[in-house]
Design a protein around this motif. Structure first.
Motif, short mmCIF file in Angstrom:
data_model
loop_
_atom_site.label_atom_id
_atom_site.label_comp_id
_atom_site.label_asym_id
_atom_site.label_seq_id
_atom_site.Cartn_x
_atom_site.Cartn_y
_atom_site.Cartn_z
N GLY A 230 -14.09 -3.32 2.69
CA GLY A 230 -14.53 -2.20 3.49
C GLY A 230 -15.49 -1.33 2.71
N ASP A 231 -16.43 -0.71 3.41
CA ASP A 231 -17.40 0.15 2.75
C ASP A 231 -16.74 1.29 2.00
N GLU A 232 -15.62 1.81 2.52
CA GLU A 232 -14.95 2.95 1.91
C GLU A 232 -13.78 2.57 1.02
N THR A 233 -13.28 1.33 1.14
CA THR A 233 -12.05 0.96 0.42
C THR A 233 -12.24 -0.12 -0.61
N GLY A 234 -13.36 -0.81 -0.63
CA GLY A 234 -13.57 -1.87 -1.59
C GLY A 234 -12.96 -3.18 -1.13
N THR A 235 -12.66 -4.06 -2.09
CA THR A 235 -12.18 -5.41 -1.80
C THR A 235 -10.70 -5.52 -2.13
N ASP A 236 -9.95 -6.16 -1.21
CA ASP A 236 -8.51 -6.31 -1.40
C ASP A 236 -8.06 -7.66 -0.90
N LEU A 237 -6.92 -8.10 -1.43
CA LEU A 237 -6.28 -9.33 -1.00
C LEU A 237 -5.29 -9.01 0.12
N ILE A 238 -5.30 -9.81 1.18
CA ILE A 238 -4.38 -9.62 2.30
C ILE A 238 -3.74 -10.96 2.63
N GLY A 239 -2.66 -10.91 3.39
CA GLY A 239 -2.02 -12.16 3.78
C GLY A 239 -0.67 -11.91 4.42
N GLY A 240 -0.05 -13.00 4.81
CA GLY A 240 1.26 -12.90 5.44
C GLY A 240 1.95 -14.24 5.46
N LEU A 241 3.27 -14.20 5.52
CA LEU A 241 4.09 -15.40 5.59
C LEU A 241 5.32 -15.10 6.43
N ALA A 242 5.60 -15.97 7.39
CA ALA A 242 6.82 -15.87 8.20
C ALA A 242 7.44 -17.26 8.26
#
Length: 445
Positions: A318-330
Protein backbone atom coordinates in the motif's frame (compact mmCIF):
# COMPACT_ATOMS: atom_id res chain seq x y z
CA UNK A 1 -8.68 4.24 25.89
CA UNK A 2 -11.73 2.08 25.35
CA UNK A 3 -11.45 -1.43 26.75
CA UNK A 4 -12.60 -4.43 24.81
CA UNK A 5 -13.52 -8.05 25.38
CA UNK A 6 -16.24 -10.68 25.24
CA UNK A 7 -19.67 -9.94 26.64
CA UNK A 8 -19.98 -13.43 27.98
CA UNK A 9 -17.96 -14.70 25.09
CA UNK A 10 -16.42 -17.67 23.48
CA UNK A 11 -18.16 -20.96 23.97
CA UNK A 12 -21.21 -19.31 25.50
CA UNK A 13 -22.42 -18.95 21.93
CA UNK A 14 -22.73 -22.71 21.78
CA UNK A 15 -25.83 -22.48 23.89
CA UNK A 16 -27.56 -20.05 21.54
CA UNK A 17 -29.79 -21.77 18.98
CA UNK A 18 -29.33 -20.97 15.32
CA UNK A 19 -31.99 -18.79 13.79
CA UNK A 20 -34.69 -21.28 12.84
CA UNK A 21 -35.10 -19.64 9.46
CA UNK A 22 -31.95 -21.45 8.33
CA UNK A 23 -33.05 -24.85 9.56
CA UNK A 24 -32.58 -27.63 7.06
CA UNK A 25 -35.82 -28.63 5.41
CA UNK A 26 -36.75 -31.61 3.34
CA UNK A 27 -37.26 -31.03 -0.35
CA UNK A 28 -40.41 -29.01 -0.99
CA UNK A 29 -43.23 -27.84 1.23
CA UNK A 30 -43.33 -25.54 4.25
CA UNK A 31 -41.46 -26.20 7.49
CA UNK A 32 -42.18 -24.26 10.70
CA UNK A 33 -39.65 -24.20 13.56
CA UNK A 34 -40.16 -22.98 17.12
CA UNK A 35 -37.45 -22.69 19.75
CA UNK A 36 -37.07 -21.69 23.38
CA UNK A 37 -33.96 -21.51 25.51
CA UNK A 38 -33.24 -20.40 29.06
CA UNK A 39 -29.63 -19.73 30.02
CA UNK A 40 -27.76 -18.49 33.08
CA UNK A 41 -24.61 -16.51 32.36
CA UNK A 42 -22.05 -15.48 34.99
CA UNK A 43 -19.06 -13.32 34.05
CA UNK A 44 -16.51 -11.19 35.88
CA UNK A 45 -14.95 -8.12 34.27
CA UNK A 46 -16.78 -8.89 31.03
CA UNK A 47 -15.52 -5.64 29.44
CA UNK A 48 -11.86 -6.48 30.25
CA UNK A 49 -11.55 -3.16 32.04
CA UNK A 50 -8.64 -1.83 34.12
CA UNK A 51 -9.27 -1.69 37.06
CA UNK A 52 -11.39 -4.83 36.87
CA UNK A 53 -15.17 -4.57 36.99
CA UNK A 54 -17.35 -6.71 39.20
CA UNK A 55 -19.40 -9.83 38.54
CA UNK A 56 -22.55 -9.87 36.42
CA UNK A 57 -25.24 -12.54 36.50
CA UNK A 58 -27.72 -12.69 33.63
CA UNK A 59 -30.78 -14.84 33.08
CA UNK A 60 -31.66 -14.92 29.38
CA UNK A 61 -34.80 -16.41 27.84
CA UNK A 62 -34.49 -16.70 24.06
CA UNK A 63 -37.51 -17.28 21.82
CA UNK A 64 -37.23 -18.09 18.12
CA UNK A 65 -39.45 -18.78 15.15
CA UNK A 66 -38.64 -19.73 11.58
CA UNK A 67 -40.20 -20.65 8.26
CA UNK A 68 -38.69 -22.50 5.32
CA UNK A 69 -40.72 -22.78 2.10
CA UNK A 70 -39.34 -24.50 -0.96
CA UNK A 71 -40.69 -25.29 -4.43
CA UNK A 72 -39.08 -26.37 -7.68
CA UNK A 73 -38.49 -22.73 -8.65
CA UNK A 74 -37.88 -20.82 -5.43
CA UNK A 75 -36.85 -21.02 -1.78
CA UNK A 76 -37.81 -18.69 1.07
CA UNK A 77 -36.36 -18.65 4.58
CA UNK A 78 -37.36 -16.41 7.47
CA UNK A 79 -36.22 -16.44 11.08
CA UNK A 80 -36.61 -14.20 14.11
CA UNK A 81 -35.01 -14.44 17.55
CA UNK A 82 -35.32 -12.28 20.67
CA UNK A 83 -34.44 -12.52 24.33
CA UNK A 84 -35.78 -11.36 27.69
CA UNK A 85 -32.71 -10.49 29.77
CA UNK A 86 -32.51 -9.95 33.53
CA UNK A 87 -29.11 -8.71 34.73
CA UNK A 88 -27.64 -8.18 38.18
CA UNK A 89 -24.27 -6.47 38.72
CA UNK A 90 -22.56 -3.94 40.98
CA UNK A 91 -24.78 -1.17 39.60
CA UNK A 92 -28.00 -2.99 40.52
CA UNK A 93 -30.53 -4.97 38.51
CA UNK A 94 -32.17 -4.35 35.17
CA UNK A 95 -34.61 -6.10 32.87
CA UNK A 96 -34.80 -5.52 29.13
CA UNK A 97 -35.34 -7.08 25.72
CA UNK A 98 -32.30 -7.75 23.57
CA UNK A 99 -30.26 -10.06 21.35
CA UNK A 100 -32.84 -9.56 18.65
CA UNK A 101 -32.23 -10.82 15.12
CA UNK A 102 -34.28 -11.13 11.96
CA UNK A 103 -33.16 -12.93 8.78
CA UNK A 104 -34.93 -13.18 5.45
CA UNK A 105 -33.77 -14.71 2.16
CA UNK A 106 -35.60 -15.41 -1.10
CA UNK A 107 -34.13 -17.10 -4.17
CA UNK A 108 -35.99 -17.72 -7.43
CA UNK A 109 -34.38 -19.26 -10.48
CA UNK A 110 -35.68 -20.08 -13.95
CA UNK A 111 -33.56 -20.89 -17.01
CA UNK A 112 -33.53 -17.30 -18.25
CA UNK A 113 -33.37 -15.34 -14.96
CA UNK A 114 -32.45 -15.46 -11.28
CA UNK A 115 -33.58 -13.24 -8.41
CA UNK A 116 -32.12 -12.96 -4.89
CA UNK A 117 -33.52 -10.88 -2.02
CA UNK A 118 -32.02 -10.73 1.50
CA UNK A 119 -32.68 -8.78 4.69
CA UNK A 120 -30.83 -9.06 8.00
CA UNK A 121 -31.28 -7.18 11.25
CA UNK A 122 -29.45 -7.58 14.54
CA UNK A 123 -29.62 -5.59 17.78
CA UNK A 124 -27.40 -6.36 20.76
CA UNK A 125 -24.90 -4.90 23.19
CA UNK A 126 -22.29 -2.89 21.29
CA UNK A 127 -19.45 -5.10 22.55
CA UNK A 128 -21.13 -8.34 21.39
CA UNK A 129 -20.35 -7.88 17.67
CA UNK A 130 -16.57 -8.27 17.86
CA UNK A 131 -15.82 -6.82 14.41
CA UNK A 132 -12.42 -5.47 15.46
CA UNK A 133 -10.16 -6.43 18.35
CA UNK A 134 -9.63 -2.76 19.09
CA UNK A 135 -13.29 -1.70 18.87
CA UNK A 136 -15.22 -4.28 20.90
CA UNK A 137 -16.01 -3.90 24.57
CA UNK A 138 -17.93 -0.63 24.21
CA UNK A 139 -20.97 0.38 26.23
CA UNK A 140 -24.40 0.91 24.75
CA UNK A 141 -26.48 -0.83 22.11
CA UNK A 142 -25.75 -1.43 18.44
CA UNK A 143 -28.24 -2.20 15.66
CA UNK A 144 -27.27 -3.42 12.19
CA UNK A 145 -29.58 -3.51 9.17
CA UNK A 146 -28.66 -4.97 5.76
CA UNK A 147 -30.87 -5.15 2.67
CA UNK A 148 -29.93 -6.41 -0.78
CA UNK A 149 -31.56 -7.30 -4.09
CA UNK A 150 -29.99 -8.78 -7.17
CA UNK A 151 -31.41 -9.89 -10.52
CA UNK A 152 -29.93 -11.33 -13.68
CA UNK A 153 -31.85 -11.70 -16.93
CA UNK A 154 -31.05 -13.07 -20.37
CA UNK A 155 -29.11 -16.06 -19.04
CA UNK A 156 -30.05 -18.20 -22.05
CA UNK A 157 -29.30 -15.55 -24.69
CA UNK A 158 -26.14 -13.96 -26.05
CA UNK A 159 -26.65 -10.73 -24.12
CA UNK A 160 -27.86 -10.53 -20.53
CA UNK A 161 -28.30 -7.89 -17.86
CA UNK A 162 -27.38 -8.04 -14.18
CA UNK A 163 -28.06 -5.38 -11.58
CA UNK A 164 -27.99 -5.15 -7.81
CA UNK A 165 -28.82 -2.78 -4.98
CA UNK A 166 -27.73 -2.96 -1.32
CA UNK A 167 -28.25 -0.87 1.82
CA UNK A 168 -26.39 -1.12 5.16
CA UNK A 169 -27.00 0.88 8.31
CA UNK A 170 -25.43 0.81 11.78
CA UNK A 171 -26.90 2.73 14.72
CA UNK A 172 -25.53 3.16 18.25
CA UNK A 173 -27.51 4.11 21.35
CA UNK A 174 -26.33 5.11 24.84
CA UNK A 175 -22.64 4.98 23.87
CA UNK A 176 -19.87 7.18 25.28
CA UNK A 177 -17.11 6.32 22.81
CA UNK A 178 -16.75 9.06 20.16
CA UNK A 179 -15.34 6.53 17.68
CA UNK A 180 -18.65 4.64 17.57
CA UNK A 181 -20.66 6.64 15.05
CA UNK A 182 -23.78 5.85 13.06
CA UNK A 183 -23.13 4.92 9.44
CA UNK A 184 -25.28 4.51 6.35
CA UNK A 185 -24.23 3.09 2.97
CA UNK A 186 -25.90 2.54 -0.39
CA UNK A 187 -24.36 0.39 -3.12
CA UNK A 188 -25.55 -0.28 -6.65
CA UNK A 189 -24.23 -1.85 -9.82
CA UNK A 190 -25.40 -2.71 -13.32
CA UNK A 191 -23.63 -4.72 -16.00
CA UNK A 192 -24.24 -6.13 -19.44
CA UNK A 193 -23.29 -9.81 -19.73
CA UNK A 194 -21.87 -10.70 -23.16
CA UNK A 195 -21.70 -14.43 -23.96
CA UNK A 196 -19.32 -14.55 -26.90
CA UNK A 197 -19.09 -18.35 -26.90
CA UNK A 198 -19.25 -21.37 -24.64
CA UNK A 199 -15.77 -20.58 -23.32
CA UNK A 200 -15.78 -16.75 -23.24
CA UNK A 201 -18.08 -14.40 -21.34
CA UNK A 202 -17.60 -10.66 -21.03
CA UNK A 203 -19.14 -7.97 -18.85
CA UNK A 204 -19.25 -4.19 -18.97
CA UNK A 205 -20.79 -2.06 -16.26
CA UNK A 206 -20.60 0.50 -13.49
CA UNK A 207 -20.62 0.38 -9.68
CA UNK A 208 -21.56 3.16 -7.28
CA UNK A 209 -21.20 3.56 -3.50
CA UNK A 210 -22.47 6.33 -1.20
CA UNK A 211 -21.50 6.31 2.49
CA UNK A 212 -22.30 8.71 5.34
CA UNK A 213 -20.61 8.65 8.75
CA UNK A 214 -22.33 10.65 11.48
CA UNK A 215 -19.14 11.91 13.11
CA UNK A 216 -18.38 15.50 14.12
CA UNK A 217 -18.15 16.63 10.51
CA UNK A 218 -20.57 14.13 8.93
CA UNK A 219 -18.16 12.52 6.51
CA UNK A 220 -19.67 11.67 3.10
CA UNK A 221 -18.02 9.43 0.52
CA UNK A 222 -19.12 8.93 -3.09
CA UNK A 223 -17.34 6.32 -5.19
CA UNK A 224 -18.01 5.42 -8.83
CA UNK A 225 -16.28 2.69 -10.83
CA UNK A 226 -16.54 1.78 -14.50
CA UNK A 227 -15.32 -1.71 -15.34
CA UNK A 228 -15.00 -4.33 -18.05
CA UNK A 229 -14.20 -7.99 -17.55
CA UNK A 230 -13.71 -11.30 -19.32
CA UNK A 231 -14.04 -14.92 -18.13
CA UNK A 232 -12.26 -17.35 -20.43
CA UNK A 233 -11.88 -21.13 -20.25
CA UNK A 234 -8.30 -21.75 -21.38
CA UNK A 235 -8.72 -25.51 -21.20
CA UNK A 236 -10.88 -28.10 -19.52
CA UNK A 237 -9.01 -27.42 -16.28
CA UNK A 238 -7.74 -23.83 -16.51
CA UNK A 239 -9.88 -20.69 -16.28
CA UNK A 240 -8.84 -17.06 -16.59
CA UNK A 241 -10.80 -14.10 -15.19
CA UNK A 242 -9.75 -10.52 -15.91
CA UNK A 243 -11.40 -7.27 -14.84
CA UNK A 244 -10.16 -3.74 -15.49
CA UNK A 245 -11.75 -0.58 -14.16
CA UNK A 246 -11.29 3.04 -13.18
CA UNK A 247 -12.48 4.52 -9.87
CA UNK A 248 -13.31 8.07 -8.89
CA UNK A 249 -13.81 8.84 -5.18
CA UNK A 250 -14.94 12.11 -3.60
CA UNK A 251 -14.89 12.57 0.19
CA UNK A 252 -16.38 15.53 2.05
CA UNK A 253 -15.44 16.05 5.71
CA UNK A 254 -16.30 19.32 7.49
CA UNK A 255 -16.75 21.10 4.14
CA UNK A 256 -13.31 19.91 3.01
CA UNK A 257 -13.51 17.93 -0.23
CA UNK A 258 -10.82 15.52 -1.36
CA UNK A 259 -10.79 13.59 -4.62
CA UNK A 260 -8.92 10.47 -5.63
CA UNK A 261 -8.82 8.76 -9.01
CA UNK A 262 -7.09 5.59 -10.04
CA UNK A 263 -7.27 2.15 -11.63
CA UNK A 264 -8.97 -1.01 -10.38
CA UNK A 265 -7.78 -4.34 -11.74
CA UNK A 266 -7.99 -8.05 -11.02
CA UNK A 267 -6.45 -11.04 -12.81
CA UNK A 268 -7.20 -14.55 -11.54
CA UNK A 269 -5.99 -17.85 -12.97
CA UNK A 270 -7.53 -21.02 -11.50
CA UNK A 271 -6.66 -24.63 -12.23
CA UNK A 272 -8.61 -27.79 -11.40
CA UNK A 273 -6.31 -30.27 -9.65
CA UNK A 274 -6.98 -34.01 -9.28
CA UNK A 275 -8.27 -33.05 -5.82
CA UNK A 276 -9.54 -29.49 -5.39
CA UNK A 277 -8.35 -26.32 -7.13
CA UNK A 278 -5.36 -23.99 -7.15
CA UNK A 279 -5.29 -20.32 -8.10
CA UNK A 280 -3.14 -17.23 -8.47
CA UNK A 281 -4.57 -13.72 -8.28
CA UNK A 282 -3.20 -10.22 -8.80
CA UNK A 283 -5.30 -7.21 -7.84
CA UNK A 284 -4.97 -3.44 -7.77
CA UNK A 285 -7.30 -1.16 -5.80
CA UNK A 286 -7.48 2.61 -5.30
CA UNK A 287 -8.67 4.02 -1.97
CA UNK A 288 -9.39 7.66 -1.15
CA UNK A 289 -7.43 7.49 2.15
CA UNK A 290 -4.67 5.00 1.41
CA UNK A 291 -4.05 5.53 -2.29
CA UNK A 292 -3.23 2.44 -4.32
CA UNK A 293 -2.78 -1.11 -3.00
CA UNK A 294 -1.41 -4.02 -5.00
CA UNK A 295 -1.92 -7.60 -3.81
CA UNK A 296 -0.71 -10.94 -5.16
CA UNK A 297 -1.93 -14.26 -3.76
CA UNK A 298 -1.66 -17.94 -4.53
CA UNK A 299 -4.12 -20.40 -3.03
CA UNK A 300 -5.14 -24.02 -2.78
CA UNK A 301 -8.44 -25.62 -1.82
CA UNK A 302 -9.20 -29.30 -1.49
CA UNK A 303 -11.66 -31.65 0.14
CA UNK A 304 -10.98 -35.33 0.77
CA UNK A 305 -12.88 -37.96 2.68
CA UNK A 306 -11.56 -36.73 6.03
CA UNK A 307 -9.99 -33.33 5.42
CA UNK A 308 -11.11 -29.95 4.19
CA UNK A 309 -8.29 -27.50 3.48
CA UNK A 310 -8.15 -23.92 2.24
CA UNK A 311 -4.79 -22.13 2.12
CA UNK A 312 -3.52 -18.88 0.61
CA UNK A 313 -0.27 -16.93 0.75
CA UNK A 314 0.50 -13.55 -0.68
CA UNK A 315 2.11 -10.16 -0.48
CA UNK A 316 0.42 -6.76 -0.41
CA UNK A 317 1.78 -3.25 -0.89
CA UNK A 318 0.00 0.00 0.00
CA UNK A 319 1.12 3.55 -0.68
CA UNK A 320 0.72 4.44 3.01
CA UNK A 321 1.63 1.11 4.66
CA UNK A 322 4.45 -0.40 2.63
CA UNK A 323 4.86 -4.10 1.84
CA UNK A 324 3.57 -6.93 4.04
CA UNK A 325 3.07 -10.67 3.97
CA UNK A 326 -0.54 -11.91 4.16
CA UNK A 327 -2.17 -15.30 4.10
CA UNK A 328 -4.56 -17.73 5.66
CA UNK A 329 -5.09 -21.41 6.42
CA UNK A 330 -8.25 -23.28 7.39
CA UNK A 331 -8.00 -27.02 7.97
CA UNK A 332 -10.69 -29.32 9.34
CA UNK A 333 -10.29 -33.06 9.89
CA UNK A 334 -13.20 -35.38 10.60
CA UNK A 335 -12.35 -37.85 13.37
CA UNK A 336 -14.11 -41.14 14.11
CA UNK A 337 -15.68 -39.54 17.19
CA UNK A 338 -15.64 -35.84 16.41
CA UNK A 339 -13.63 -33.22 14.54
CA UNK A 340 -10.49 -31.08 14.79
CA UNK A 341 -9.82 -27.73 13.16
CA UNK A 342 -7.10 -25.08 12.85
CA UNK A 343 -7.40 -21.56 11.45
CA UNK A 344 -4.55 -19.13 10.75
CA UNK A 345 -4.85 -15.69 9.20
CA UNK A 346 -2.72 -12.59 8.75
CA UNK A 347 -4.14 -9.46 7.15
CA UNK A 348 -3.02 -5.85 6.81
CA UNK A 349 -5.20 -2.76 6.60
CA UNK A 350 -4.95 1.00 6.80
CA UNK A 351 -6.58 2.94 9.66
CA UNK A 352 -7.56 6.29 8.15
CA UNK A 353 -8.50 7.83 11.53
CA UNK A 354 -5.10 7.07 13.07
CA UNK A 355 -3.23 7.34 9.75
CA UNK A 356 -1.33 4.11 10.35
CA UNK A 357 -0.88 0.51 9.26
CA UNK A 358 -2.64 -2.20 11.26
CA UNK A 359 -1.56 -5.85 11.03
CA UNK A 360 -4.01 -8.43 12.43
CA UNK A 361 -3.00 -12.04 13.14
CA UNK A 362 -5.40 -14.75 14.30
CA UNK A 363 -4.83 -18.34 15.34
CA UNK A 364 -7.63 -20.61 16.51
CA UNK A 365 -7.91 -24.27 17.37
CA UNK A 366 -11.18 -26.17 17.81
CA UNK A 367 -11.87 -29.73 18.89
CA UNK A 368 -15.11 -31.67 19.31
CA UNK A 369 -15.49 -35.18 20.72
CA UNK A 370 -18.68 -37.23 20.73
CA UNK A 371 -18.77 -39.22 23.95
CA UNK A 372 -21.89 -41.02 22.79
CA UNK A 373 -24.96 -40.42 20.62
CA UNK A 374 -26.29 -37.73 22.96
CA UNK A 375 -23.23 -35.98 24.48
CA UNK A 376 -20.50 -33.91 22.83
CA UNK A 377 -17.51 -32.13 24.38
CA UNK A 378 -16.14 -28.98 22.75
CA UNK A 379 -12.95 -26.98 23.16
CA UNK A 380 -11.81 -23.77 21.50
CA UNK A 381 -8.62 -21.69 21.84
CA UNK A 382 -8.07 -18.37 20.06
CA UNK A 383 -5.09 -16.01 19.92
CA UNK A 384 -5.52 -12.57 18.35
CA UNK A 385 -2.92 -9.87 17.75
CA UNK A 386 -3.53 -6.35 16.48
CA UNK A 387 -0.22 -4.59 15.85
CA UNK A 388 -0.10 -0.87 15.04
CA UNK A 389 2.41 1.90 15.79
CA UNK A 390 0.03 3.48 18.31
CA UNK A 391 -0.87 0.29 20.19
CA UNK A 392 -0.23 -3.46 20.30
CA UNK A 393 -3.18 -5.59 21.46
CA UNK A 394 -2.91 -9.28 22.33
CA UNK A 395 -5.88 -11.37 23.42
CA UNK A 396 -6.14 -15.07 24.30
CA UNK A 397 -9.49 -16.81 24.85
CA UNK A 398 -9.96 -20.40 26.08
CA UNK A 399 -13.39 -22.03 26.13
CA UNK A 400 -14.62 -25.51 26.97
CA UNK A 401 -18.14 -26.87 27.11
CA UNK A 402 -20.59 -29.62 26.33
CA UNK A 403 -23.94 -30.31 24.70
CA UNK A 404 -26.25 -33.11 25.80
CA UNK A 405 -29.54 -34.28 24.31
CA UNK A 406 -31.86 -34.88 27.25
CA UNK A 407 -34.64 -36.11 24.98
CA UNK A 408 -35.45 -35.97 21.28
CA UNK A 409 -36.53 -32.32 21.73
CA UNK A 410 -34.73 -31.02 24.85
CA UNK A 411 -31.02 -30.16 25.02
CA UNK A 412 -28.70 -29.17 27.87
CA UNK A 413 -25.49 -27.23 27.27
CA UNK A 414 -22.89 -25.50 29.39
CA UNK A 415 -19.39 -24.12 29.31
CA UNK A 416 -16.61 -22.15 30.95
CA UNK A 417 -14.27 -19.61 29.44
CA UNK A 418 -11.29 -17.44 30.29
CA UNK A 419 -9.92 -14.42 28.41
CA UNK A 420 -6.64 -12.55 28.95
CA UNK A 421 -5.88 -9.28 27.17
CA UNK A 422 -2.74 -7.13 27.05
CA UNK A 423 -2.67 -3.64 25.56
CA UNK A 424 -1.38 -0.15 26.27
CA UNK A 425 -3.31 0.01 29.57
CA UNK A 426 -1.94 -3.26 30.96
CA UNK A 427 -3.38 -6.73 31.47
CA UNK A 428 -7.03 -7.62 32.04
CA UNK A 429 -8.69 -10.98 32.72
CA UNK A 430 -12.27 -12.23 32.48
CA UNK A 431 -13.62 -15.65 33.55
CA UNK A 432 -17.16 -16.69 32.59
CA UNK A 433 -19.53 -19.65 32.59
CA UNK A 434 -23.01 -20.51 31.41
CA UNK A 435 -25.59 -23.29 31.52
CA UNK A 436 -28.61 -23.51 29.23
CA UNK A 437 -31.58 -25.72 28.52
CA UNK A 438 -33.36 -25.47 25.18
CA UNK A 439 -36.00 -27.08 23.01
CA UNK A 440 -36.59 -26.89 19.27
CA UNK A 441 -39.54 -28.48 17.55
CA UNK A 442 -40.67 -28.52 13.92
CA UNK A 443 -43.80 -29.39 12.04
CA UNK A 444 -45.28 -29.07 8.58
CA UNK A 445 -48.73 -27.46 8.27
Amino acid sequence: MRRSGHLVGGLCALGVPFLPGVAMAQEGGVLLTFGIENRIEISRNAGLAIPAEGTEVANVTLLSFGVVSETALDRLTFGVTGGLIARTNDDGSEFDFGRGAVNFAYHREVPAAVLDLTADFRSDDADAFGDDLGDIGAEGTRSDLSLSARKETGRTSGVGLAFGLAYDRTDYQDTTDPDLVDTEEWRGDIAAILRFSEIATGRVGVRYRHREEDDLGTTTTDEATAFAGLDYAISERADLSVELGYTRTETEDSDIITRERGPEASVRLSYDMPVGTAYAQLSLATDADEGQRETFEIGRALETGRDTLSARLGVTHGDETGTDLIGGLAWTRALPDGSFGITLERRVSYDADADERVADSIFSLSWAKNLNESTTLLFDATYELSDAPSERIEQVALDAGFTHALTADWNLSGGVGYTVRNDADGQAESPRLFVAISRDFQFRP
